[in-house]
Design a protein around this motif. Structure first.
Motif, mmCIF file in Angstrom:
data_model
loop_
_atom_site.group_PDB
_atom_site.id
_atom_site.type_symbol
_atom_site.label_atom_id
_atom_site.label_comp_id
_atom_site.label_asym_id
_atom_site.label_seq_id
_atom_site.Cartn_x
_atom_site.Cartn_y
_atom_site.Cartn_z
ATOM 1 N N TYR A 172 9.041 0.425 -6.159
ATOM 2 C CA TYR A 172 7.572 0.454 -6.218
ATOM 3 C C TYR A 172 7.042 -0.626 -7.156
ATOM 4 O O TYR A 172 6.177 -1.433 -6.784
ATOM 5 N N GLU B 147 5.373 7.924 -4.219
ATOM 6 C CA GLU B 147 5.811 9.208 -3.653
ATOM 7 C C GLU B 147 6.551 9.019 -2.326
ATOM 8 O O GLU B 147 7.515 9.734 -2.034
ATOM 9 N N THR B 148 6.107 8.043 -1.546
ATOM 10 C CA THR B 148 6.775 7.770 -0.267
ATOM 11 C C THR B 148 8.230 7.376 -0.497
ATOM 12 O O THR B 148 9.129 7.853 0.195
ATOM 13 N N THR C 281 2.998 4.203 -1.345
ATOM 14 C CA THR C 281 2.973 4.885 -2.648
ATOM 15 C C THR C 281 4.377 5.156 -3.179
ATOM 16 O O THR C 281 5.347 5.193 -2.416
ATOM 17 N N LYS D 199 0.809 -1.227 0.000
ATOM 18 C CA LYS D 199 0.000 0.000 0.000
ATOM 19 C C LYS D 199 0.842 1.277 0.000
ATOM 20 O O LYS D 199 0.312 2.382 -0.058
ATOM 21 N N GLN E 85 4.755 -4.014 -6.340
ATOM 22 C CA GLN E 85 3.437 -4.165 -6.950
ATOM 23 C C GLN E 85 3.342 -5.419 -7.817
ATOM 24 O O GLN E 85 2.323 -6.096 -7.833
#
Length: 280
Positions: free
Chosen positions: A176, A161-162, A159, A157, A180
């Motif tokens: 990322y 951006e994190t 993102t 979960k 995913q």
DNA sequence: ACACAGGCCGAAT
DNA sequence: ATTCGGCCTGTG
């Protein structure tokens, strides 16, 4: 509590300072190391050259997990003998003897080496700590606080951006996308070395070097020979008559020279080259 | 300021 | 099949 006597030397300090793993640390100059192994914290102590004491906050299956992690069953004496192909390698074996390869968790290892490209050890450790302290389970052990490395589920979960805010840089999207689209084959047993390597390299952000590291440190596929800039310079100088060559080429040379022990030979050379600061 | 750090990717040989 | 510049960021 568990004590293990190995068939041959096991040097904790060399093993955890050689750069294969980023999350085990010593507070007493190498006699004791603390780190996490999947669901638990473990403490490793050097009793003598061949003997280690192991403690953990979780005893269940400790022996089997630790033996696997530390590659207890490797024929270390045979390896030492077989990588001494010339005078230089004899010298390197004397210097690096006691260094052991360890078998790391696939997910953690993959994330670590995706982050490692064009970075440095302190920064890689910092990035891994950001992930662990933010998303990993907090565990108290021996009056110290540890954070387990987050599982894939812990991170799905999070993102993009994190990761950018964590200053992963251009590696953020690799991390990322990896989380995913975590490929199923990574959790399956390795059957064919070359095919597995090619499959790894199909993952965005994984090229030859990172694939070799994952396959060596996590699958325990010991004939892999990761070539970074240091190994590349070393191989060019000593095993290519000083003639410049690509990492791909030097990878092949290393595999050919050391065969099923190429991974050990690589770590022995890497440790030697870094610690002695030889000119390359 | 500027190069470089434990590479990878895509484009141009 | 091999070489080259760019890429995020931190450090010296």
């Amino acid at each position: 509590m568990l004590e293990l006597t190995f068939d041959n030397e096991f040097n904790l300090k060399k093993t955890f300072e050689c750069g294969q793993n980023f999350r085990f640390n010593s507070t007493d100059n190498g006699k004791t190391y603390y780190g996490t192994l999947n669901d638990r914290v473990i403490k490793l102590e050097q009793i003598n050259k061949k003997r280690l004491k192991i403690n953990s906050n979780i005893q269940k299956n400790l022996e089997i997990r630790v033996k696997r992690f530390l590659r207890f069953d490797d024929d270390y004496a045979l390896m030492l003998k077989e990588i001494q192909i010339d005078e230089l390698m004899k010298k390197i074996v004397i210097f690096s003897q006691g260094l052991r390869l360890i078998k790391q968790d696939m997910f953690e290892c993959s994330i670590s080496y995706l982050l490692s490209q064009c970075s440095n050890i302190p920064r890689i450790k910092h990035h891994l700590n950001q992930l662990s302290t933010t998303y990993g389970k907090r565990v108290q052990y021996n009056n110290k606080i540890f954070f387990l490395f987050p599982s894939r589920d812990d991170l799905t979960k999070v993102t993009l951006e994190t990761f950018i805010n964590f200053k992963f840089g251009y590696r953020a999207k690799y991390i990322y996308n990896f989380i995913q689209n975590y490929p199923d084959f990574l959790e399956l047993p390795l059957t064919n070395s070359e095919i597995y390597n090619q499959n790894l390299q199909c993952i965005e952000g994984i090229g030859q070097k990172v694939a070799d590291c994952i396959q060596l440190f996590s699958c325990g596929d010991l004939n892999n020979f990761p070539v970074d800039v240091w190994i590349n310079k070393f191989m060019i100088k000593y095993y290519n008559n000083g003639k410049k060559a690509s990492a791909k080429k030097m990878n092949q040379v290393g595999q050919k020279l050391f065969r099923k022990w190429a991974g050990y030979a690589q770590e022995f050379i890497y440790y030697y080259a870094r610690e002695t600061k030889i000119n390359l």
